[in-house]
Scaffold this active site. Structure first.
Site, mmCIF file in Angstrom:
data_model
loop_
_atom_site.group_PDB
_atom_site.id
_atom_site.type_symbol
_atom_site.label_atom_id
_atom_site.label_comp_id
_atom_site.label_asym_id
_atom_site.label_seq_id
_atom_site.Cartn_x
_atom_site.Cartn_y
_atom_site.Cartn_z
ATOM 1 C CD GLU A 2 13.360 1.332 10.074
ATOM 2 O OE1 GLU A 2 13.850 2.366 10.558
ATOM 3 O OE2 GLU A 2 13.820 0.205 10.280
ATOM 4 C CE LYS A 57 -1.395 3.357 2.363
ATOM 5 N NZ LYS A 57 -1.565 4.443 1.461
ATOM 6 C CB CYS A 112 13.375 9.530 8.202
ATOM 7 S SG CYS A 112 14.366 8.483 7.143
ATOM 8 C CD GLU A 132 9.909 13.572 11.305
ATOM 9 O OE1 GLU A 132 8.795 13.092 11.550
ATOM 10 O OE2 GLU A 132 10.817 12.944 10.724
#
Ligand code: NAP
Length: 499
Positions: free
Chosen positions: A253, A178, A287, A388
């Site tokens: 992750e 997906k 990331c 973040e």
């Protein structure tokens, strides 16, 4: 560009290209100028269920294909990807927005992991070990687990699907992918190439659609044995909870808030190069992006000056133009989130050195461009130093010495990448030991992973697994220990001990 405007795409289930059962669709557009990329099936639970059923059936045969034979298919995939690298790169500059060199790097990561894992077809080593009993053989082997549900983000739209699918396949699992709703065309092209290279029907399936619908159903499906997700911390928590009832293995992750440390003795020119590449490459949407720079006070003034000079020379533009240094961010929501952090930084009393605004002059106004942004005099507890942002914003934090630098670097909830610029070997080894992160770079920025080493993070960046390298095999296999007794009598471990 590899696609025609508003081309209609489909799901891939059991080797056939099919629409969503509902017939509903959604559109993907370019973040650089709003151009239509394609129209995709807005799938639902029914489509996921079909794909999982097909993948489960295919598993029965695929697990028995000898791993070196699976490896041969992977070698073919790697060669097909090499042949398509230029076209995939071009499509990526349009659909995801990263600049050409970085888009090429994204595809290259897929090629590299595929060659690496193809070779693994002749390894997948287990262990043989002596038995404590006479005439008995002990060994352990890796076994595939079953249907893997892979849920991927948009920021590495070819590399991340490959980091999940390719190791899963070499280990003998089947997959339902997906992809992110922002980059479905790239995922589709990747799957088309796997099929072209000879992946048998049903072994790889693709279901387009939303995270809350397709993703959630995949996570909760009782026949999915492994979920591998790369995404935000918030999604990771939701997925982990949703997978609890079925005890599905979950590999996560997640986010990062990575820091580059620059000590007084650093090569400042090199450090500036590293900061620019790590903070503004992929418009900060990695990331592993360096969204914090922790600078020893002796280097602080000079570093600020040189960094701002460099940053102000960066050219914003569409990824497909040769002279673009920084492409757009992914969508309007992202643009707004990034700008809200500029306002938060200003409100918290940080000093805005450059950037801090949406770039809208000329054609930039058609896309989602944000000016590379540097804050100075940032306190480590400010929100811009803790959360973040996932955009082209970095925060300079002054510190007194290495001890404080390490404390500040570790003083966040994430633990993905870390870096230190220094000429002092003792400081470098202290950093290697004490930085709480899955990755540490010495005299390089926070980005630049190679596929044969484990990739992933500590603390809230994940749940202890790693992608790539040998470590990936632990996500996609289960150990079986096998004992063969050829003594012809019942020997009882721990009980029948020989003198
Ligand atoms: P995201 O919003 O968490 O989405 C990631 C994927 O999860 C997408 O396919 C999304 O679908 C799907 N999803 C969302 N909600 C879901 C749910 N409830 N159940 C199942 N699936 C769900 O993340 P993103 O914005 O795409 O990517 C950025 C994030 O990824 C950042 O936090 C970044 O640090 C992280 N990231 C981490 C790594 C790493 O290796 N550690 C690498 C790259 C990125 P939709 O697209 O349809 O919403």
């Amino acid at each position: 560009m590899a696609t025609t405007a508003a081309q209609a795409y489909k799901n891939f289930i059991g080797g056939e290209w099919v629409d969503a059962a509902s017939g509903e669709t959604f559109e993907s557009t370019s973040p650089a100028n709003g151009d239509a990329i394609g129209v995709f099936p807005r799938s639902g639970a029914e489509d996921v269920d079909r794909a999982v059923a097909v993948a489960k059936e295919a598993f029965a045969e695929w697990r028995l294909v000898p791993a070196p034979k699976r490896g041969e298919i992977l070698f073919r995939i790697a060669r097909v990807l090499e042949g398509e690298k230029a076209a995939l790169t071009d499509l990526m500059t349009h659909e995801m927005g990263k600049v050409k060199a970085e888009a090429g790097g994204d595809v290259q990561e897929a090629i590299d992991i595929t060659y690496y894992m193809a070779g693994e077809g002749r390894r997948l080593f287990g262990q043989t070990t002596p038995s404590e009993l006479r005439d008995k053989w002990n060994m352990s082997i890796r076994q595939p687990i079953g249907v893997v549900g892979a849920i991927t983000p948009w920021n590495f739209p070819v590399a991340i699907p490959s980091w999940k699918l390719i190791p899963a396949l070499i280990c003998g699992n089947t997959v339902v992918l997906k992809p992110a709703s922002d980059t479905p065309a790239l995922a589709q092209r990747f799957v088309e190439l796997l099929a072209e290279a000879g992946i048998p029907d049903g072994v790889v399936n693709l279901v387009h659609g939303g995270g809350g619908t397709v993703g959630d159903r995949l996570v909760r499906h009782p026949d999915v044995r492994v979920i591998t997700l790369t995404g935000s911390r918030e999604t990771g928590v939701e997925v982990l909870k949703a997978a609890a009832d079925t005890l599905t293995h979950v590999h996560l992750e997640l986010g990062g808030k990575n820091a580059i440390i620059v000590l007084d003795d650093a090569d400042l020119e090199l450090a500036v190069e590293g900061i620019v590449w790590s903070a503004f490459g992929t418009s900060g949407q990695r990331c592993t992006a360096a969204s914090r720079v922790i600078v020893q006070r002796g280097a602080y003034a000079e570093l600020q000056k040189r960094l701002v000079e460099r940053v102000e020379k960066l050219r914003l533009g569409p990824g497909w133009e040769d002279d673009s240094d920084v492409g757009p961010v992914i969508n309007q929501r992202s643009l707004e989130k990034i700008h809200s952090y500029t306002e938060i930084g200003n409100g918290e009393g940080a000093k805005l050195l450059t950037g801090g605004e949406v770039a809208s002059e000329g054609d930039l106004g058609k896309g989602f461009f944000y000016r590379p942004t540097v804050f100075a005099d940032v306190d480590p507890q400010m929100r811009i130093a803790q959360e973040e942002i996932f955009g082209p914003t970095t925060a300079l934090i002054p510190v007194a010495d290495l001890d404080e630098a390490i404390r500040v670097s570790n003083g966040i909830k994430y633990g993905l990448s870390s870096s230190i610029f220094t000429q002092d070997v003792n400081a470098a080894f202290r950093a290697m030991r004490d930085l709480e992160a899955g990755i540490t770079y010495i005299n390089a920025g926070t980005i630049g992973a190679e596929v044969h080493l484990p990739f992933g993070g500590t603390k809230d960046t994940g749940n202890g697994h790693r992608e790539a390298g040998q470590a990936a095999l632990d996500v996609f296999t289960e150990w079986k220990s096998i004992y063969v007794d050829y003594s012809g009598r019942l020997q009882r471990a721990q009980i029948d001990t020989e003198e």
